[in-house]
Motif scaffolding. Sequence first.
Motif, PDB file in Angstrom:
ATOM      1  N   ARG A 173       0.829  -1.211   0.000  1.00 21.81           N
ATOM      2  CA  ARG A 173       0.000   0.000   0.000  1.00 21.81           C
ATOM      3  C   ARG A 173       0.861   1.258   0.000  1.00 21.81           C
ATOM      4  NH1 ARG A 173      -3.316  -3.040   3.473  1.00 21.81           N
ATOM      5  NH2 ARG A 173      -2.330  -2.126   5.291  1.00 21.81           N
ATOM      6  N   VAL A 228       2.322   1.702  -3.461  1.00 22.28           N
ATOM      7  CA  VAL A 228       1.283   2.179  -4.380  1.00 22.28           C
ATOM      8  C   VAL A 228       1.032   3.664  -4.147  1.00 22.28           C
ATOM      9  CG1 VAL A 228      -1.187   2.028  -4.903  1.00 22.28           C
ATOM     10  CG2 VAL A 228       0.176  -0.050  -4.724  1.00 22.28           C
ATOM     11  N   LYS A 229       0.989   4.082  -2.871  1.00 21.41           N
ATOM     12  CA  LYS A 229       0.751   5.496  -2.572  1.00 21.41           C
ATOM     13  C   LYS A 229       1.885   6.362  -3.123  1.00 21.41           C
ATOM     14  CE  LYS A 229      -0.775   8.542   1.022  1.00 21.41           C
ATOM     15  NZ  LYS A 229      -1.735   8.600   2.062  1.00 21.41           N
ATOM     16  N   ILE A 246       3.848   5.641  -5.654  1.00 21.67           N
ATOM     17  CA  ILE A 246       3.736   5.618  -7.117  1.00 21.67           C
ATOM     18  C   ILE A 246       2.621   6.535  -7.578  1.00 21.67           C
ATOM     19  CG2 ILE A 246       3.107   4.147  -9.080  1.00 21.67           C
ATOM     20  CD1 ILE A 246       4.628   1.861  -7.592  1.00 21.67           C
ATOM     21  N   GLU A 247       1.472   6.513  -6.878  1.00 23.91           N
ATOM     22  CA  GLU A 247       0.364   7.383  -7.256  1.00 23.91           C
ATOM     23  C   GLU A 247       0.745   8.854  -7.103  1.00 23.91           C
ATOM     24  OE1 GLU A 247      -2.757   5.959  -4.718  1.00 23.91           O
ATOM     25  OE2 GLU A 247      -3.438   4.480  -6.185  1.00 23.91           O
ATOM     26  N   THR A 248       1.464   9.197  -6.021  1.00 20.08           N
ATOM     27  CA  THR A 248       1.912  10.570  -5.809  1.00 20.08           C
ATOM     28  C   THR A 248       2.868  10.994  -6.915  1.00 20.08           C
ATOM     29  OG1 THR A 248       1.681  10.294  -3.422  1.00 20.08           O
ATOM     30  CG2 THR A 248       3.039  12.131  -4.167  1.00 20.08           C
ATOM     31  N   THR A 302       3.116   9.681  -9.907  1.00 20.27           N
ATOM     32  CA  THR A 302       2.365   9.736 -11.159  1.00 20.27           C
ATOM     33  C   THR A 302       1.593  11.045 -11.262  1.00 20.27           C
ATOM     34  OG1 THR A 302       2.161   7.331 -11.165  1.00 20.27           O
ATOM     35  CG2 THR A 302       0.636   8.543 -12.561  1.00 20.27           C
ATOM     36  N   ALA A 303       0.972  11.486 -10.172  1.00 20.56           N
ATOM     37  CA  ALA A 303       0.231  12.757 -10.179  1.00 20.56           C
ATOM     38  C   ALA A 303       1.179  13.919 -10.459  1.00 20.56           C
ATOM     39  CB  ALA A 303      -0.489  12.958  -8.851  1.00 20.56           C
ATOM     40  N   ASP A 353       2.091  13.807 -14.099  1.00 20.19           N
ATOM     41  CA  ASP A 353       0.945  14.261 -14.903  1.00 20.19           C
ATOM     42  C   ASP A 353       0.837  15.782 -14.892  1.00 20.19           C
ATOM     43  OD1 ASP A 353       0.250  11.707 -15.646  1.00 20.19           O
ATOM     44  OD2 ASP A 353      -1.326  11.483 -14.119  1.00 20.19           O
TER      45      ASP A 353
END
Length: 197
Positions: A152, A155-156, A158-160, A162-163, A166
């Motif tokens: 988790r 993933v957090k 990676i999501e940060t 990725t944002a 972006d």
Amino acid sequence: MRDFLGTWKFAGDRAFESVDGFSGGERARLALALIAWDKPNLLLLDEPTNHLDLDMREALADALADFDGALVLVSHDRHLLGMVCDSFWRVADGEVAPFDGDLDDYCALAEDAHRGQQEDGEAGGRPRWWRFRRRNIAARAAAQRDNEKAARQRVKKIETRTASIDAELATLEVQLTDPATYNEPDQRDDAAGPAPG
């Protein structure tokens, strides 16, 4: 029907042969094929590979893996069990209980039980393997919780990231679509970033 029998290794004219000439393994295979043809909701199989050769064991494993219904399988064939079974149940000491582990865990458990019986027999009303099983389940659960927590967190991150990427990409796209970026020297310098210094 002939196509179906072919998947059970009764190809070609074998579909028309008399069962009287079949070996024990072929008869067992044919019986399983006839059962599978009826598409039952549940199959109960006790040592289904006993009279089958290696190729037929593979064919049976493939057929059982593709079976849509429920399957209760009793077998000593570890390869078949590993390919077909989703969960294991242990029947011992007058109890039937789900076994949380794979076949390697069961082997380790059985070896520990054998050693425990040789060393000191039962302790506290439960065999020694029972304590091992409880410790093993608790250790697996703790390890799984730790792995899930770490996953988790990854993933957090990676999501940060990725944002952030972006957002940078959106900024660059806006700059690249602006005609002024390509026409005016001052704008080009701003788009390229600060001058090296």
